[in-house]
Design an enzyme around this catalytic site. Structure first.
Site, PDB file in Angstrom:
ATOM      1  N   SER A   1     -19.641  58.880  25.603  1.00  9.98           N
ATOM      2  CA  SER A   1     -19.674  60.252  26.060  1.00  9.98           C
ATOM      3  C   SER A   1     -18.468  60.653  26.910  1.00  9.98           C
ATOM      4  O   SER A   1     -18.246  61.849  27.123  1.00  9.98           O
ATOM      5  CB  SER A   1     -20.939  60.504  26.887  1.00  9.98           C
ATOM      6  OG  SER A   1     -20.957  59.667  28.017  1.00  9.98           O
TER       7      SER A   1
ATOM      8  N   SER B   1     -20.198  54.325  26.961  1.00  4.77           N
ATOM      9  CA  SER B   1     -19.483  55.599  27.067  1.00  4.77           C
ATOM     10  C   SER B   1     -18.087  55.544  27.662  1.00  4.77           C
ATOM     11  O   SER B   1     -17.372  56.544  27.607  1.00  4.77           O
ATOM     12  CB  SER B   1     -20.306  56.598  27.869  1.00  4.77           C
ATOM     13  OG  SER B   1     -21.252  57.197  27.039  1.00  4.77           O
TER      14      SER B   1
ATOM     15  N   LYS C   1     -14.602  62.501  35.009  1.00  5.01           N
ATOM     16  CA  LYS C   1     -15.657  62.958  34.092  1.00  5.01           C
ATOM     17  C   LYS C   1     -16.588  63.930  34.815  1.00  5.01           C
ATOM     18  O   LYS C   1     -16.900  63.718  35.992  1.00  5.01           O
ATOM     19  CB  LYS C   1     -16.425  61.739  33.582  1.00  5.01           C
ATOM     20  CG  LYS C   1     -17.483  62.034  32.532  1.00  5.01           C
ATOM     21  CD  LYS C   1     -18.118  60.730  32.038  1.00  5.01           C
ATOM     22  CE  LYS C   1     -19.175  60.955  30.968  1.00  5.01           C
ATOM     23  NZ  LYS C   1     -19.750  59.688  30.479  1.00  5.01           N
TER      24      LYS C   1
HETATM   25  N1  GLN Z   1     -23.720  56.514  23.227  1.00  5.53           N
HETATM   26  C1  GLN Z   1     -24.719  56.030  24.112  1.00  5.53           C
HETATM   27  C2  GLN Z   1     -25.804  57.065  24.281  1.00  5.53           C
HETATM   28  O1  GLN Z   1     -25.719  58.044  23.633  1.00  5.53           O
HETATM   29  C3  GLN Z   1     -24.121  55.639  25.405  1.00  5.53           C
HETATM   30  C4  GLN Z   1     -23.941  56.768  26.333  1.00  5.53           C
HETATM   31  C5  GLN Z   1     -23.342  56.348  27.650  1.00  5.53           C
HETATM   32  O2  GLN Z   1     -22.896  55.226  27.823  1.00  5.53           O
HETATM   33  N2  GLN Z   1     -23.410  57.248  28.601  1.00  5.53           N
HETATM   34  O3  GLN Z   1     -26.724  56.915  25.020  1.00  5.53           O
END
Ligand code: GLN
Length: 482
Positions: free
Chosen positions: A146, A170, A71
């Site tokens: 994400s 994410s 990532k």
């Molecule tokens: N969807 C969550 C957010 O927008 C989690 C994001 C993540 O785990 N990096 O914060």
């Protein structure tokens, strides 16, 4: 099937690292027009590394010759680390994250950096400054986020495994939406050194993999104490793959009926109910658990995560990293213009929200209160785990939604994280595994949560289900070599 085990077998029969890595790079390149899963594909670096490994004849490492995608918020020396943001668009990492150092030591070949929501803020990958990632099961749909690029790259069988990060889901949520395995380790299990900070008390590096065994193998490689990250714990790291015995008789699996109610898609609910029955048949004992504070988790998460983000992202000021707005009349104007042009709308929203909840006069009402409720959420889990070894929930309330469907409604987007954020708030580990396909042919994921340091039992439970209920379908967008 493109798995670590299969790669090892092929290597043992004389196939070179180059012959394994080249098709992965080819697939990454040829599918990127459709998927946009990679922000950088490092053909030259991967080819050089493969040649070095071939020349050394080294085959012993746990990931010897295995192509891996990373990532783009995890530092790999010499490659870009944009975090899906314009503000770091020209930033190249001068060092390796600890997780990268460890997978390299185990013989992995990094083939590229994967697309993600900007600074890992999002649940659909639509917040990337470099375009949305498309779901290999249906390219009109989001892959989740994400870590959407990592999930899509594994789902399309470009790589057997990829690294992601999980602050509120994410790794697990895109894993669910793309039909792959996603592991969020216990807070402190894996080093965050070289992971670009979002919410430092919540962030963990996690693994996306085509199957549970591969996820277990990678977790054993990256886990453990790291002198560069004081929040890593000195807890022995098991050989997780060797714990996959298939034996789960007598395991106590907690079910919270309240979590299977309102807001949950009917097909997802039916699939989770079926999985609970499947676990019963495999010999698990199903027990009811109560998580009374779970309904507050989204509110608490979006206060704490934004507060920490507003502080962490203060460092992007045009002076030390990445992009700088030119021709400003003075320093303050330069800061302002850099941040205005460098950050996307969701990141700005979060910085404002986080600054607000930390500001004097609101601190007690929001931030402090959220911390108190976070303690209650931890307590809920502690109590629940007195009566069960793991809790089963859906990973996400729906299957992959359409690109554009929720972009104008941040609250609807945030609600997608309802099942995943609690684990980060409590610091406990979680895993998402595929548990079926919807009528529309979209993957559904189930989530298992366990007490701190219970990765081995979570992986064992996940593996037992996977063995009993394999999903053989491949997404329509898939690497030809698989
Ligand atoms: N969807 C969550 C957010 O927008 C989690 C994001 C993540 O785990 N990096 O914060």
């Amino acid at each position: 099937m493109n798995t670590i085990e299969r790669i090892k077998e092929r290597r043992a029969s004389g196939v070179s690292v180059r012959e394994v890595v080249e098709p992965a790079v080819n697939a990454a390149e040829s599918l990127n027009e459709t998927l946009n899963a990679f922000l950088q594909i490092d053909r030259a670096g991967a080819t050089k590394r493969a040649a070095e490994l071939d020349a050394s004849g080294e085959t012993a490492g746990a990931l010897a010759g295995v192509p891996v995608a990373i990532k783009d918020n995890i530092c790999v020396r010499g490659l870009q680390t944009s975090c899906g943001s314009h503000i770091l668009g020209n930033y190249h990492a001068p060092y390796d994250a600890t997780v990268v150092e460890r997978i390299n030591q185990a013989g992995a070949v990094i083939i590229g950096k994967t697309n993600c929501d900007e600074f890992a803020m999002g649940s659909s990958n639509e917040n990337s400054a470099f375009g949305v990632v498309r779901n290999p099961w249906d390219t009109a749909r989001v892959p989740g986020g994400s870590s959407g690029g990592s999930a899509a790259a594994v789902a399309a069988r470009i790589v057997p495994v990829a690294l992601g990060s999980d602050t509120g889901g994410s790794v697990r949520q895109p894993a669910a939406l793309c039909g792959v395995v996603g592991v969020k380790p216990t807070y402190g299990r894996v080093s965050r050194y070289g992971l670009v900070a979002f919410g430092s008390s919540l962030d963990q590096v996690g693994v996306l993999a085509a199957n549970v065994r591969d996820a277990a193998t990678v977790l054993s490689v990256i886990a453990g104490r790291d002198a560069h990250d004081a929040t890593t714990a000195d807890v022995p790291v098991p050989d997780y793959a060797s714990e996959l015995t298939g034996e789960i008789k007598g395991a106590r699996l907690g079910v919270s009926r309240a979590l299977l109610g309102e807001g949950l898609d009917a097909e997802v609910r039916a699939s989770i109910e079926a999985a609970i029955e499947a676990y019963r048949e495999l010999g698990a004992e199903i027990v009811e658990v109560d998580l009374p504070t779970a309904p507050y988790a989204i509110a608490v998460y979006y206060i704490i995560a934004t507060a920490e983000a507003s502080s962490n992202l203060a460092r992007y000021d045009g002076v030390r990293y990445g992009f700088r707005a030119e021709e400003s009349e003075n320093l303050r104007a330069m800061y302002r213009r850099t941040r205005e042009a460098g950050f996307g709308p969701e990141v700005k929203r979060r910085i404002m929200l986080g600054t607000y909840v930390l500001s004097s006069g609101y601190y007690d009402a929001y931030y402090l209160k959220a911390q108190k409720v976070r303690a209650l959420i931890k307590d809920d889990f502690r109590r629940a785990f007195e009566t069960c070894d793991a809790i089963i929930t859906p990973t996400a309330p729906t299957t992959a939604f359409m690109i554009g469907e929720k972009v104008d409604d941040p609250l609807a987007m945030y609600l997608n994280d309802i099942y995943t954020v609690t684990a980060n708030l409590a610091g406990v580990p979680g895993i998402s595994i595929p548990c079926g396909l919807s009528n529309a042919g979209l993957p559904i994921g189930l989530q298992l949560l366990g007490p701190h340091w219970s990765e081995a039992i979570l992986l064992r439970l996940a593996h037992a289900y996977e063995q009993a209920h394999p999903i053989d379908a491949r997404p329509p967008v898939c690497a030809a070599s698989d």
